[in-house]
Design a protein around this motif. Structure first.
Motif, PDB file in Angstrom:
ATOM      1  N   LYS A  78      32.306   3.923   0.204  1.00  0.00           N
ATOM      2  CA  LYS A  78      32.030   5.350  -0.014  1.00  0.00           C
ATOM      3  C   LYS A  78      33.314   6.125  -0.240  1.00  0.00           C
ATOM      4  N   ALA A  79      34.374   5.708   0.422  1.00  0.00           N
ATOM      5  CA  ALA A  79      35.658   6.402   0.304  1.00  0.00           C
ATOM      6  C   ALA A  79      36.219   6.341  -1.109  1.00  0.00           C
ATOM      7  N   ILE A  80      35.837   5.295  -1.873  1.00  0.00           N
ATOM      8  CA  ILE A  80      36.317   5.207  -3.260  1.00  0.00           C
ATOM      9  C   ILE A  80      35.223   5.611  -4.245  1.00  0.00           C
ATOM     10  N   GLY A  81      34.156   6.230  -3.713  1.00  0.00           N
ATOM     11  CA  GLY A  81      33.122   6.788  -4.580  1.00  0.00           C
ATOM     12  C   GLY A  81      31.934   5.896  -4.880  1.00  0.00           C
ATOM     13  N   ILE A  82      31.769   4.779  -4.153  1.00  0.00           N
ATOM     14  CA  ILE A  82      30.625   3.890  -4.374  1.00  0.00           C
ATOM     15  C   ILE A  82      29.699   4.015  -3.161  1.00  0.00           C
ATOM     16  N   ARG A 122      29.830  -4.494   8.290  1.00  0.00           N
ATOM     17  CA  ARG A 122      29.238  -3.695   7.208  1.00  0.00           C
ATOM     18  C   ARG A 122      29.198  -2.211   7.564  1.00  0.00           C
ATOM     19  N   LYS A 123      28.677  -1.905   8.750  1.00  0.00           N
ATOM     20  CA  LYS A 123      28.490  -0.503   9.128  1.00  0.00           C
ATOM     21  C   LYS A 123      29.804   0.203   9.465  1.00  0.00           C
ATOM     22  N   ARG A 124      30.669  -0.489  10.181  1.00  0.00           N
ATOM     23  CA  ARG A 124      31.907   0.156  10.651  1.00  0.00           C
ATOM     24  C   ARG A 124      32.995   0.201   9.595  1.00  0.00           C
ATOM     25  N   TRP A 125      33.057  -0.818   8.743  1.00  0.00           N
ATOM     26  CA  TRP A 125      34.167  -0.920   7.816  1.00  0.00           C
ATOM     27  C   TRP A 125      33.779  -0.911   6.348  1.00  0.00           C
ATOM     28  N   PHE A 126      32.913  -1.839   5.943  1.00  0.00           N
ATOM     29  CA  PHE A 126      32.686  -2.028   4.508  1.00  0.00           C
ATOM     30  C   PHE A 126      32.021  -0.826   3.836  1.00  0.00           C
ATOM     31  N   THR A 127      30.889  -0.379   4.363  1.00  0.00           N
ATOM     32  CA  THR A 127      30.167   0.733   3.733  1.00  0.00           C
ATOM     33  C   THR A 127      31.006   2.008   3.677  1.00  0.00           C
ATOM     34  N   PRO A 128      31.671   2.409   4.781  1.00  0.00           N
ATOM     35  CA  PRO A 128      32.534   3.592   4.708  1.00  0.00           C
ATOM     36  C   PRO A 128      33.674   3.434   3.704  1.00  0.00           C
ATOM     37  N   ALA A 129      34.227   2.219   3.604  1.00  0.00           N
ATOM     38  CA  ALA A 129      35.337   1.990   2.662  1.00  0.00           C
ATOM     39  C   ALA A 129      34.862   2.146   1.222  1.00  0.00           C
ATOM     40  N   ALA A 132      41.807  -2.591   1.235  1.00  0.00           N
ATOM     41  CA  ALA A 132      42.908  -1.864   1.875  1.00  0.00           C
ATOM     42  C   ALA A 132      42.385  -0.895   2.937  1.00  0.00           C
ATOM     43  N   ILE A 133      41.253  -0.269   2.669  1.00  0.00           N
ATOM     44  CA  ILE A 133      40.672   0.689   3.612  1.00  0.00           C
ATOM     45  C   ILE A 133      40.083  -0.023   4.826  1.00  0.00           C
ATOM     46  N   CYS A 134      39.701  -1.290   4.660  1.00  0.00           N
ATOM     47  CA  CYS A 134      39.110  -2.050   5.765  1.00  0.00           C
ATOM     48  C   CYS A 134      40.141  -2.543   6.775  1.00  0.00           C
ATOM     49  N   ALA A 176      28.705  -6.016  -9.588  1.00  0.00           N
ATOM     50  CA  ALA A 176      29.964  -6.535  -9.049  1.00  0.00           C
ATOM     51  C   ALA A 176      31.004  -5.424  -9.035  1.00  0.00           C
ATOM     52  N   PHE A 177      32.006  -5.598  -8.189  1.00  0.00           N
ATOM     53  CA  PHE A 177      33.136  -4.674  -8.171  1.00  0.00           C
ATOM     54  C   PHE A 177      34.164  -5.113  -9.204  1.00  0.00           C
ATOM     55  N   THR A 178      34.929  -4.177  -9.707  1.00  0.00           N
ATOM     56  CA  THR A 178      36.104  -4.542 -10.481  1.00  0.00           C
ATOM     57  C   THR A 178      37.153  -5.020  -9.465  1.00  0.00           C
ATOM     58  N   GLU A 179      38.156  -5.722  -9.923  1.00  0.00           N
ATOM     59  CA  GLU A 179      39.192  -6.176  -8.988  1.00  0.00           C
ATOM     60  C   GLU A 179      39.946  -4.981  -8.397  1.00  0.00           C
ATOM     61  N   GLU A 180      40.065  -3.922  -9.165  1.00  0.00           N
ATOM     62  CA  GLU A 180      40.715  -2.715  -8.642  1.00  0.00           C
ATOM     63  C   GLU A 180      39.907  -2.140  -7.486  1.00  0.00           C
TER      64      GLU A 180
END
Length: 205
Positions: A167-171, A158-165, A56-58, A45-49
């Motif tokens: 990765k942008a925070i290091g996941i 998923r491909k356009r927004w979620f996965t890149p977002a 925000a990136i999406c 799971a993700f943390t709420e942070e």
């Protein structure tokens, strides 16, 4: 698992000997499966942070990410929601349908994964934003749509927004289903009964 396998081994030997000495007509062990000992992957799971950072990136799909992380719907269920499924007076979301695919890959609207509809409570922190999203929609309008107003394609999201977002925070190995795990984690942290968590997530048992 080791304890179970150890006890099972002793029972197996006893039954085998009893059958061999004709004390029993058949060995019931033949129809018993013993756990393999393989560990299932831990639900991540993700943390709420992290959740809010990805959201925000999406950009235009910020609310969708937050919605999935706090309401626990499957992405196919969320993108099948219309304004008519949101009951703001009772503060519930009626989950009655979901997007799926045929063998040829065509997207079709059908029942939920379990085949059963359910009502999901709208979290207090989501009510104002959800009301705002619904304010300009008619009953038949979808809540989450693509650029042309069609129901949002989960693969595109998923491909356009979620996965890149993520990765942008290091996941680098994030997947959308982790948002359901995030919802479960939040519910459990506030001491929600496990039966209620199961119902909200739409588990068959």
């Amino acid at each position: 698992i080791p304890t179970i396998r150890g006890a099972a081994s002793a029972v197996r030997m006893i039954l085998k000997k009893a059958h061999k000495e004709k004390l029993i007509a058949a060995n019931p062990w033949d129809s018993i499966d013993v756990p393999t000992g393989k560990k299932s992957k831990r639900a991540r799971a993700f943390t709420e942070e992290q959740l809010f950072a990805i959201a925000a990136i999406c950009c235009e799909y910020e609310f969708l990410v937050i919605f999935l992380g706090h309401c626990g719907l499957r992405i196919g269920e969320a993108t099948a929601l219309t304004r008519g499924h949101i009951d703001l007076e009772r503060n519930v979301i009626r989950v009655e349908q979901a997007w799926g695919r045929t063998r040829s890959g065509k997207r079709i609207l059908g029942p939920t994964k379990t085949g059963e509809p359910r009502s999901v409570p709208i979290p207090r922190r989501m009510r104002a934003d959800l009301k705002k999203v619904c304010s300009n929609l008619s009953t038949e309008n979808y809540l989450f749509v693509g650029a042309k107003g069609e129901p949002l394609n989960p693969e595109f999201f998923r491909k356009r927004w979620f996965t890149p977002a993520a990765k942008a925070i290091g996941i680098r190995d994030a997947y959308v289903h982790m948002l359901r795990h995030t919802c479960a984690s939040i519910l459990i942290r506030v001491l929600t009964p496990i039966t209620a968590v199961s119902h909200i997530l739409g588990h068959s048992s």
